[in-house]
Design a protein around this motif. Structure first.
Motif, PDB file in Angstrom:
ATOM      1  N   THR A  47       0.807  -1.197  -0.336  1.00 40.04           N
ATOM      2  CA  THR A  47      -0.370   0.032  -0.186  1.00 40.04           C
ATOM      3  C   THR A  47       0.679   1.123  -0.186  1.00 40.04           C
ATOM      4  O   THR A  47       2.036   0.755   0.652  1.00 40.04           O
ATOM      5  N   PRO A  48       0.624   2.089  -1.149  1.00 39.28           N
ATOM      6  CA  PRO A  48       1.108   3.194  -0.268  1.00 39.28           C
ATOM      7  C   PRO A  48       1.189   4.151   0.761  1.00 39.28           C
ATOM      8  O   PRO A  48       0.211   4.149   1.118  1.00 39.28           O
ATOM      9  N   VAL A  49       2.592   4.796   1.247  1.00 39.35           N
ATOM     10  CA  VAL A  49       2.268   5.107   2.312  1.00 39.35           C
ATOM     11  C   VAL A  49       3.296   6.712   3.367  1.00 39.35           C
ATOM     12  O   VAL A  49       4.386   7.040   2.345  1.00 39.35           O
ATOM     13  N   PRO A  50       2.312   8.181   2.466  1.00 39.90           N
ATOM     14  CA  PRO A  50       2.392   8.834   2.947  1.00 39.90           C
ATOM     15  C   PRO A  50       3.118   9.294   4.195  1.00 39.90           C
ATOM     16  O   PRO A  50       2.804   9.018   5.505  1.00 39.90           O
ATOM     17  N   SER A  51       4.647  10.002   4.320  1.00 42.37           N
ATOM     18  CA  SER A  51       5.259  10.270   6.207  1.00 42.37           C
ATOM     19  C   SER A  51       5.378  11.186   5.680  1.00 42.37           C
ATOM     20  O   SER A  51       5.376  12.455   4.724  1.00 42.37           O
ATOM     21  N   ALA A  52       6.115  11.918   6.973  1.00 44.50           N
ATOM     22  CA  ALA A  52       5.653  13.787   7.330  1.00 44.50           C
ATOM     23  C   ALA A  52       7.015  13.473   7.431  1.00 44.50           C
ATOM     24  O   ALA A  52       7.854  12.802   7.420  1.00 44.50           O
ATOM     25  N   GLY A  53       7.806  15.011   7.334  1.00 46.09           N
ATOM     26  CA  GLY A  53       8.896  15.361   6.977  1.00 46.09           C
ATOM     27  C   GLY A  53       9.291  16.788   6.678  1.00 46.09           C
ATOM     28  O   GLY A  53       8.318  16.887   6.217  1.00 46.09           O
ATOM     29  N   ASP A  54      10.282  16.910   6.746  1.00 46.30           N
ATOM     30  CA  ASP A  54      10.815  17.955   5.444  1.00 46.30           C
ATOM     31  C   ASP A  54      12.048  17.836   4.873  1.00 46.30           C
ATOM     32  O   ASP A  54      12.924  17.808   4.418  1.00 46.30           O
ATOM     33  N   ALA A  82      -6.441 -13.030  -2.138  1.00 51.95           N
ATOM     34  CA  ALA A  82      -5.562 -13.620  -2.291  1.00 51.95           C
ATOM     35  C   ALA A  82      -4.818 -12.797  -3.634  1.00 51.95           C
ATOM     36  O   ALA A  82      -4.455 -12.103  -3.078  1.00 51.95           O
ATOM     37  N   ALA A  83      -5.124 -12.825  -4.388  1.00 54.13           N
ATOM     38  CA  ALA A  83      -4.906 -11.788  -5.956  1.00 54.13           C
ATOM     39  C   ALA A  83      -5.298 -10.736  -5.834  1.00 54.13           C
ATOM     40  O   ALA A  83      -3.912 -10.209  -6.374  1.00 54.13           O
ATOM     41  N   LYS A  84      -6.595 -10.158  -5.034  1.00 54.06           N
ATOM     42  CA  LYS A  84      -6.424  -8.792  -4.669  1.00 54.06           C
ATOM     43  C   LYS A  84      -4.712  -7.992  -4.336  1.00 54.06           C
ATOM     44  O   LYS A  84      -4.277  -6.951  -4.037  1.00 54.06           O
ATOM     45  N   ARG A  85      -4.634  -8.706  -2.643  1.00 55.99           N
ATOM     46  CA  ARG A  85      -3.914  -8.708  -2.230  1.00 55.99           C
ATOM     47  C   ARG A  85      -2.299  -8.562  -2.320  1.00 55.99           C
ATOM     48  O   ARG A  85      -1.680  -7.922  -1.397  1.00 55.99           O
ATOM     49  N   SER A  86      -1.934  -8.626  -3.542  1.00 54.96           N
ATOM     50  CA  SER A  86      -1.476  -8.686  -4.510  1.00 54.96           C
ATOM     51  C   SER A  86      -0.494  -7.828  -5.054  1.00 54.96           C
ATOM     52  O   SER A  86       0.809  -7.954  -5.370  1.00 54.96           O
ATOM     53  N   VAL A  87      -1.472  -7.184  -5.242  1.00 55.99           N
ATOM     54  CA  VAL A  87      -1.168  -5.751  -6.226  1.00 55.99           C
ATOM     55  C   VAL A  87      -1.346  -4.491  -5.143  1.00 55.99           C
ATOM     56  O   VAL A  87      -1.948  -4.688  -4.618  1.00 55.99           O
ATOM     57  N   PRO A  88      -0.305  -3.440  -4.854  1.00 54.08           N
ATOM     58  CA  PRO A  88      -0.523  -2.342  -4.961  1.00 54.08           C
ATOM     59  C   PRO A  88      -2.229  -1.596  -5.059  1.00 54.08           C
ATOM     60  O   PRO A  88      -2.485  -2.087  -5.929  1.00 54.08           O
ATOM     61  N   ILE A 130       6.721  -0.931  -5.318  1.00 58.75           N
ATOM     62  CA  ILE A 130       7.693  -1.579  -6.484  1.00 58.75           C
ATOM     63  C   ILE A 130       7.493  -2.621  -6.966  1.00 58.75           C
ATOM     64  O   ILE A 130       7.901  -3.583  -6.057  1.00 58.75           O
ATOM     65  N   VAL A 131       6.081  -3.035  -8.119  1.00 58.88           N
ATOM     66  CA  VAL A 131       6.262  -4.765  -7.736  1.00 58.88           C
ATOM     67  C   VAL A 131       5.996  -4.486  -9.590  1.00 58.88           C
ATOM     68  O   VAL A 131       6.431  -3.833 -10.146  1.00 58.88           O
ATOM     69  N   ASN A 132       7.015  -6.095 -10.427  1.00 56.71           N
ATOM     70  CA  ASN A 132       6.664  -6.080 -11.677  1.00 56.71           C
ATOM     71  C   ASN A 132       5.257  -7.429 -11.267  1.00 56.71           C
ATOM     72  O   ASN A 132       5.881  -8.789 -11.032  1.00 56.71           O
ATOM     73  N   VAL A 184      -5.029 -12.865   9.705  1.00 59.14           N
ATOM     74  CA  VAL A 184      -5.019 -11.508   9.173  1.00 59.14           C
ATOM     75  C   VAL A 184      -4.949 -10.560   7.987  1.00 59.14           C
ATOM     76  O   VAL A 184      -4.920  -9.335   7.726  1.00 59.14           O
ATOM     77  N   GLY A 185      -4.810 -12.011   7.158  1.00 55.23           N
ATOM     78  CA  GLY A 185      -4.799 -11.400   5.741  1.00 55.23           C
ATOM     79  C   GLY A 185      -3.672 -10.546   5.498  1.00 55.23           C
ATOM     80  O   GLY A 185      -3.770  -9.712   4.638  1.00 55.23           O
ATOM     81  N   LEU A 186      -2.608 -11.141   4.948  1.00 56.74           N
ATOM     82  CA  LEU A 186      -1.441 -10.886   4.615  1.00 56.74           C
ATOM     83  C   LEU A 186      -1.727 -10.897   3.240  1.00 56.74           C
ATOM     84  O   LEU A 186      -2.145 -12.288   2.895  1.00 56.74           O
ATOM     85  N   PRO A 187      -0.816 -10.758   2.722  1.00 59.67           N
ATOM     86  CA  PRO A 187      -0.449 -10.750   0.874  1.00 59.67           C
ATOM     87  C   PRO A 187       0.589 -12.174   1.577  1.00 59.67           C
ATOM     88  O   PRO A 187       1.082 -12.535   1.671  1.00 59.67           O
ATOM     89  N   VAL A 188       0.596 -13.396   0.584  1.00 64.56           N
ATOM     90  CA  VAL A 188       0.815 -14.402   0.640  1.00 64.56           C
ATOM     91  C   VAL A 188       2.223 -14.931   0.805  1.00 64.56           C
ATOM     92  O   VAL A 188       3.372 -14.957   1.059  1.00 64.56           O
ATOM     93  N   ALA A 189       3.039 -13.272   0.109  1.00 63.21           N
ATOM     94  CA  ALA A 189       4.212 -13.106  -0.227  1.00 63.21           C
ATOM     95  C   ALA A 189       4.964 -13.022   1.046  1.00 63.21           C
ATOM     96  O   ALA A 189       5.345 -13.021   1.692  1.00 63.21           O
ATOM     97  N   GLU A 190       3.735 -11.991   1.678  1.00 59.97           N
ATOM     98  CA  GLU A 190       4.722 -11.808   2.858  1.00 59.97           C
ATOM     99  C   GLU A 190       4.399 -12.462   4.311  1.00 59.97           C
ATOM    100  O   GLU A 190       5.394 -12.497   4.929  1.00 59.97           O
TER     101      GLU A 190
END
Length: 396
Positions: free
Chosen positions: A82-89, A390-396, A97-99, A352-358
């Motif tokens: 999942t995309p994760v924004p983070s604070a900072g300067d 499971a397939a849907k959890r395998s892509v961003p 990044i996946v292929n 907990v529904g993690l991606p299979v690869a994770e």
């Protein structure tokens, strides 16, 4: 910090596609950074290492300490896809990044509001293109390969890694993920798979011995399996062809334990052969149901009649294949990691529904933690799930 307009995103991606035709692996990071800079973005490509423990910068001009996956914002993007924004300067957006569904790393982007939906959408497209480019360029040089390593590989490991397919693959209702340890010293373990015309064919191998002799034994078994499969052979014929190849190539009674299997992705029909190997485990609704102990015969290389066992799966089922390096890993007191602990981990991660690869990655690290370092013996895990979720959890 204005977000690039749609036309600017399009222009950047078009520029990358045009320039990439004539760029090798060592120039990939630079062309991505230059194209992004034209629309006001500063990007950095982080690649996951072979241990799947850290994210390493691809560009030598941006060399920094590797980012640990565990406990970092970048790692969260990698683990959860999942995309994760983070604070900072400045603030950052971390995009996996996946292929296809193969996790490659994380794209770090600065220069615009990381929480803006347009920014997230555009960065997802950029990260997708970068993933394809990394995969297509890797074979043409050593820069990307070296960037992903924390130390040199043994000759045996180099031989086997060149023969293996990517760690993860998925269709719209089927996911397969593998791990192979110790990454830099593996000798006799391997896995293989192919998915064509609605049928997945896959295997796990464990060659006798250690180091280069074991790697060469397994390489012959893998090559014979593929050659016979591509010539139209079934599972029994594949096993018998490996018997002949090993007997014909070596004079010192080498053998390989293995599970060879094929799965009809539409009908849910599994067929398999267990050649002296630990039987795979079937998990249903998050719980282990039984070991698949049919189709037993001697290890490959010790010729014997080959029977093919069958099993009917249900949507949502998981299959766990492993080598004994997983279950026989010992801690300092000599306690085995064991099958019960392995199955328990798969069950808990499924809940907990993690991606299979994770899930596969975390199990391999649990084995490392139990043993206090990389396994003393080769350890391979192959985990499959037959479900659209499971397939849907395998892509961003």
């Amino acid at each position: 910090m204005s977000v690039p307009r749609p036309a600017e995103w399009h222009g950047m991606l078009a520029e990358l596609i045009d320039v990439a035709h004539f760029v090798g692996p060592s120039g990939l990071a630079e062309i991505v950074e230059v194209a992004a800079a034209r629309v006001g973005l500063d990007v950095t490509i982080h690649l996951v290492d072979h241990e799947q423990e850290r994210l390493r910068v691809l560009s030598p001009d941006k060399a920094t300490d590797p980012i640990p996956i565990r406990g970092s914002v970048a790692g969260r993007a990698f683990m959860t896809l999942t995309p994760v924004p983070s604070a900072g300067d400045p603030p950052r957006l971390w995009m996996p990044i996946v292929n296809g569904t193969e996790r490659i790393g994380v794209l770090e982007v600065r220069g615009a509001d990381p929480a803006d939906p347009a920014m997230i959408s555009g960065t997802r497209l950029l990260a997708g293109l970068v993933g394809h480019m990394i995969t297509s360029k890797t074979a043409y040089g050593d820069a990307i390969v070296v960037a992903r390593r924390s130390r040199p590989m043994t000759t045996a490991a180099e031989v086997l890694w060149q023969l293996l397919p990517p760690l993860t693959f998925a269709t719209d209702h089927f996911v397969l993920a593998a791990v192979l340890e110790p990454s830099y010293e593996v000798g006799g373990d391997a896995f293989d798979y192919t998915v064509d015309d609605g049928v997945a064919r896959f295997a796990v191998y464990d060659g006798v011995g250690k180091g280069l002799p074991a790697a060469l034994t397994t390489a012959v078994a893998l090559g014979a399996s593929r050659a016979s499969r591509r010539a139209g052979a079934g599972l029994a014929e594949m096993a018998e062809e490996v018997d002949r190849a090993l007997k014909g190539e070596f004079t010192d009674s080498r053998f390989v334990t293995a599970v060879l299997a094929e799965f009809d992705l539409h009908a849910g029909h599994l067929r398999y052969v267990g050649a002296g190997h630990p039987p795979p485990v079937l998990l249903r609704r998050g719980k282990a149901v039984r070991a698949l102990a049919g189709g037993r015969r001697t290890p490959l290389g010790v010729p014997a009649p080959t029977a093919v066992a069958e099993e009917r799966l249900e949507r949502g089922d998981r299959l766990l294949f492993y080598t004994d390096g997983i279950t026989e890993a010992r801690d300092a007191d000599g306690t085995l990691f064991g099958l019960e602990r392995l199955v328990d981990l798969v069950e808990r991660h499924a809940a907990v529904g993690l991606p299979v690869a994770e899930t596969a990655r975390r199990i391999s690290h649990a084995v490392r933690d139990h043993q206090g370092g990389p396994p003393a013996d080769d350890a391979t895990l192959l985990l499959l799930e037959w479900s659209e979720a499971a397939a849907k959890r395998s892509v961003p």
